[in-house]
Scaffold this motif. Sequence first.
Motif, PDB file in Angstrom:
ATOM      1  N   ILE A   1      55.566   7.835  86.811  1.00  9.85           N
ATOM      2  CA  ILE A   1      56.571   7.113  86.037  1.00  9.85           C
ATOM      3  C   ILE A   1      55.987   5.844  85.434  1.00  9.85           C
ATOM      4  CG2 ILE A   1      58.682   5.738  86.307  1.00  9.85           C
ATOM      5  CD1 ILE A   1      59.701   7.981  88.104  1.00  9.85           C
ATOM      6  N   ILE A   2      55.207   5.100  86.210  1.00 11.23           N
ATOM      7  CA  ILE A   2      54.617   3.861  85.693  1.00 11.23           C
ATOM      8  C   ILE A   2      53.681   4.162  84.525  1.00 11.23           C
ATOM      9  CG2 ILE A   2      52.999   1.996  86.256  1.00 11.23           C
ATOM     10  CD1 ILE A   2      55.797   1.514  87.259  1.00 11.23           C
ATOM     11  N   GLY A   3      52.830   5.180  84.665  1.00 15.57           N
ATOM     12  CA  GLY A   3      51.919   5.542  83.582  1.00 15.57           C
ATOM     13  C   GLY A   3      52.651   6.009  82.339  1.00 15.57           C
ATOM     14  N   SER A   4      53.632   6.870  82.506  1.00 13.01           N
ATOM     15  CA  SER A   4      54.395   7.387  81.361  1.00 13.01           C
ATOM     16  C   SER A   4      55.204   6.289  80.683  1.00 13.01           C
ATOM     17  CB  SER A   4      55.347   8.494  81.810  1.00 13.01           C
ATOM     18  OG  SER A   4      54.631   9.560  82.363  1.00 13.01           O
ATOM     19  N   LEU A   5      55.816   5.440  81.471  1.00 14.47           N
ATOM     20  CA  LEU A   5      56.617   4.361  80.906  1.00 14.47           C
ATOM     21  C   LEU A   5      55.747   3.405  80.093  1.00 14.47           C
ATOM     22  CD1 LEU A   5      59.472   3.126  80.862  1.00 14.47           C
ATOM     23  CD2 LEU A   5      58.777   1.750  82.811  1.00 14.47           C
ATOM     24  N   PHE A   6      54.594   3.029  80.635  1.00 12.71           N
ATOM     25  CA  PHE A   6      53.702   2.139  79.898  1.00 12.71           C
ATOM     26  C   PHE A   6      53.236   2.789  78.603  1.00 12.71           C
ATOM     27  CE2 PHE A   6      49.506   0.546  78.776  1.00 12.71           C
ATOM     28  CZ  PHE A   6      49.744  -0.815  78.748  1.00 12.71           C
ATOM     29  N   TYR A   7      52.834   4.054  78.688  1.00 13.99           N
ATOM     30  CA  TYR A   7      52.318   4.747  77.508  1.00 13.99           C
ATOM     31  C   TYR A   7      53.363   4.807  76.392  1.00 13.99           C
ATOM     32  CZ  TYR A   7      50.532   8.442  74.526  1.00 13.99           C
ATOM     33  OH  TYR A   7      50.100   9.165  73.446  1.00 13.99           O
ATOM     34  N   TYR A   8      54.556   5.239  76.720  1.00 10.79           N
ATOM     35  CA  TYR A   8      55.580   5.398  75.677  1.00 10.79           C
ATOM     36  C   TYR A   8      56.089   4.066  75.155  1.00 10.79           C
ATOM     37  CZ  TYR A   8      55.651  10.403  76.089  1.00 10.79           C
ATOM     38  OH  TYR A   8      55.299  11.715  76.058  1.00 10.79           O
TER      39      TYR A   8
ATOM     40  N   VAL B   1      43.466   1.850  67.016  1.00 14.30           N
ATOM     41  CA  VAL B   1      42.731   2.787  67.870  1.00 14.30           C
ATOM     42  C   VAL B   1      42.509   2.198  69.257  1.00 14.30           C
ATOM     43  CG1 VAL B   1      40.502   3.933  68.166  1.00 14.30           C
ATOM     44  CG2 VAL B   1      41.662   4.017  65.961  1.00 14.30           C
ATOM     45  N   SER B   2      42.201   0.915  69.340  1.00 16.79           N
ATOM     46  CA  SER B   2      41.956   0.318  70.651  1.00 16.79           C
ATOM     47  C   SER B   2      43.229   0.236  71.485  1.00 16.79           C
ATOM     48  CB  SER B   2      41.318  -1.059  70.503  1.00 16.79           C
ATOM     49  OG  SER B   2      42.155  -1.920  69.783  1.00 16.79           O
ATOM     50  N   ILE B   3      44.374   0.000  70.852  1.00  9.63           N
ATOM     51  CA  ILE B   3      45.638  -0.008  71.597  1.00  9.63           C
ATOM     52  C   ILE B   3      45.966   1.398  72.101  1.00  9.63           C
ATOM     53  CG2 ILE B   3      48.136  -0.311  71.369  1.00  9.63           C
ATOM     54  CD1 ILE B   3      47.539  -2.691  69.543  1.00  9.63           C
ATOM     55  N   LEU B   4      45.760   2.403  71.275  1.00 11.39           N
ATOM     56  CA  LEU B   4      45.994   3.780  71.727  1.00 11.39           C
ATOM     57  C   LEU B   4      45.027   4.177  72.836  1.00 11.39           C
ATOM     58  CD1 LEU B   4      46.710   5.697  68.399  1.00 11.39           C
ATOM     59  CD2 LEU B   4      48.312   5.054  70.182  1.00 11.39           C
ATOM     60  N   LEU B   5      43.777   3.752  72.731  1.00  7.76           N
ATOM     61  CA  LEU B   5      42.791   4.050  73.773  1.00  7.76           C
ATOM     62  C   LEU B   5      43.176   3.377  75.081  1.00  7.76           C
ATOM     63  CD1 LEU B   5      40.044   5.308  74.525  1.00  7.76           C
ATOM     64  CD2 LEU B   5      39.007   3.135  73.841  1.00  7.76           C
ATOM     65  N   LEU B   6      43.556   2.115  75.018  1.00  4.74           N
ATOM     66  CA  LEU B   6      43.967   1.395  76.221  1.00  4.74           C
ATOM     67  C   LEU B   6      45.194   2.033  76.864  1.00  4.74           C
ATOM     68  CD1 LEU B   6      43.723  -1.118  78.084  1.00  4.74           C
ATOM     69  CD2 LEU B   6      45.335  -2.211  76.529  1.00  4.74           C
ATOM     70  N   SER B   7      46.162   2.432  76.069  1.00  4.28           N
ATOM     71  CA  SER B   7      47.361   3.051  76.637  1.00  4.28           C
ATOM     72  C   SER B   7      47.042   4.406  77.266  1.00  4.28           C
ATOM     73  CB  SER B   7      48.464   3.175  75.593  1.00  4.28           C
ATOM     74  OG  SER B   7      48.053   3.995  74.539  1.00  4.28           O
ATOM     75  N   ASN B   8      46.129   5.166  76.680  1.00  2.35           N
ATOM     76  CA  ASN B   8      45.710   6.430  77.288  1.00  2.35           C
ATOM     77  C   ASN B   8      44.950   6.196  78.586  1.00  2.35           C
ATOM     78  OD1 ASN B   8      46.515   8.835  75.832  1.00  2.35           O
ATOM     79  ND2 ASN B   8      45.452   7.925  74.101  1.00  2.35           N
ATOM     80  N   ILE B   9      44.113   5.171  78.620  1.00  8.95           N
ATOM     81  CA  ILE B   9      43.372   4.860  79.849  1.00  8.95           C
ATOM     82  C   ILE B   9      44.340   4.480  80.964  1.00  8.95           C
ATOM     83  CG2 ILE B   9      41.804   3.177  80.887  1.00  8.95           C
ATOM     84  CD1 ILE B   9      40.232   3.243  78.245  1.00  8.95           C
ATOM     85  N   VAL B  10      45.338   3.667  80.643  1.00  6.15           N
ATOM     86  CA  VAL B  10      46.321   3.280  81.655  1.00  6.15           C
ATOM     87  C   VAL B  10      47.130   4.497  82.108  1.00  6.15           C
ATOM     88  CG1 VAL B  10      48.418   1.920  82.050  1.00  6.15           C
ATOM     89  CG2 VAL B  10      46.459   0.894  80.916  1.00  6.15           C
ATOM     90  N   LEU B  11      47.555   5.341  81.170  1.00  4.83           N
ATOM     91  CA  LEU B  11      48.338   6.533  81.505  1.00  4.83           C
ATOM     92  C   LEU B  11      47.579   7.445  82.458  1.00  4.83           C
ATOM     93  CD1 LEU B  11      50.785   8.508  80.942  1.00  4.83           C
ATOM     94  CD2 LEU B  11      49.354   9.450  79.145  1.00  4.83           C
ATOM     95  N   TYR B  12      46.386   7.849  82.068  1.00  5.23           N
ATOM     96  CA  TYR B  12      45.643   8.790  82.900  1.00  5.23           C
ATOM     97  C   TYR B  12      45.045   8.126  84.123  1.00  5.23           C
ATOM     98  CZ  TYR B  12      46.482  12.026  79.175  1.00  5.23           C
ATOM     99  OH  TYR B  12      47.099  12.821  78.256  1.00  5.23           O
ATOM    100  N   GLY B  13      44.816   6.818  84.078  1.00  6.03           N
ATOM    101  CA  GLY B  13      44.403   6.096  85.277  1.00  6.03           C
ATOM    102  C   GLY B  13      45.499   6.096  86.328  1.00  6.03           C
TER     103      GLY B  13
END
Length: 119
Positions: A57-64, A85-97
């Motif tokens: 939930i934390i990862g999905s909430l942050f990403y969206y 691109v860097s914001i999208l990369l950071l959000s993907n890293i947080v999501l999958y992390g």
Amino acid sequence: MILDLTLRSEGFFSKSLMWVRISGTLSILLATTFYFNEIFDSDKILNIYKELSFWLIIGSLFYYLVTVPITIFTRLFYNFQGIYVSILLLSNIVLYGCFIIGFVVNAKKSVLERGKAPY
């Protein structure tokens, strides 16, 4: 929404349907609110970090919550593609992390509950 989709179905596969992303984000936000309301009213709050659902939930909430405003204002980021691109990369890293942390913590919890190694 369904009527709008059926009347303008020619753009379904060729363009982004922004209202779908916005309604999805709002439903995730609503579900997250219900989840945390339930958790805060119970004794599970003490070990919330050991729950897989918490990390998902934390990862999905942050990403969206990060990517939806960026996709809404994507025309404004046209000249700043590096930031976009860097914001999208950071959000993907947080999501999958968060997903990885959740699976690792849940695997350790299940091994400890069984009392032996899985292999």
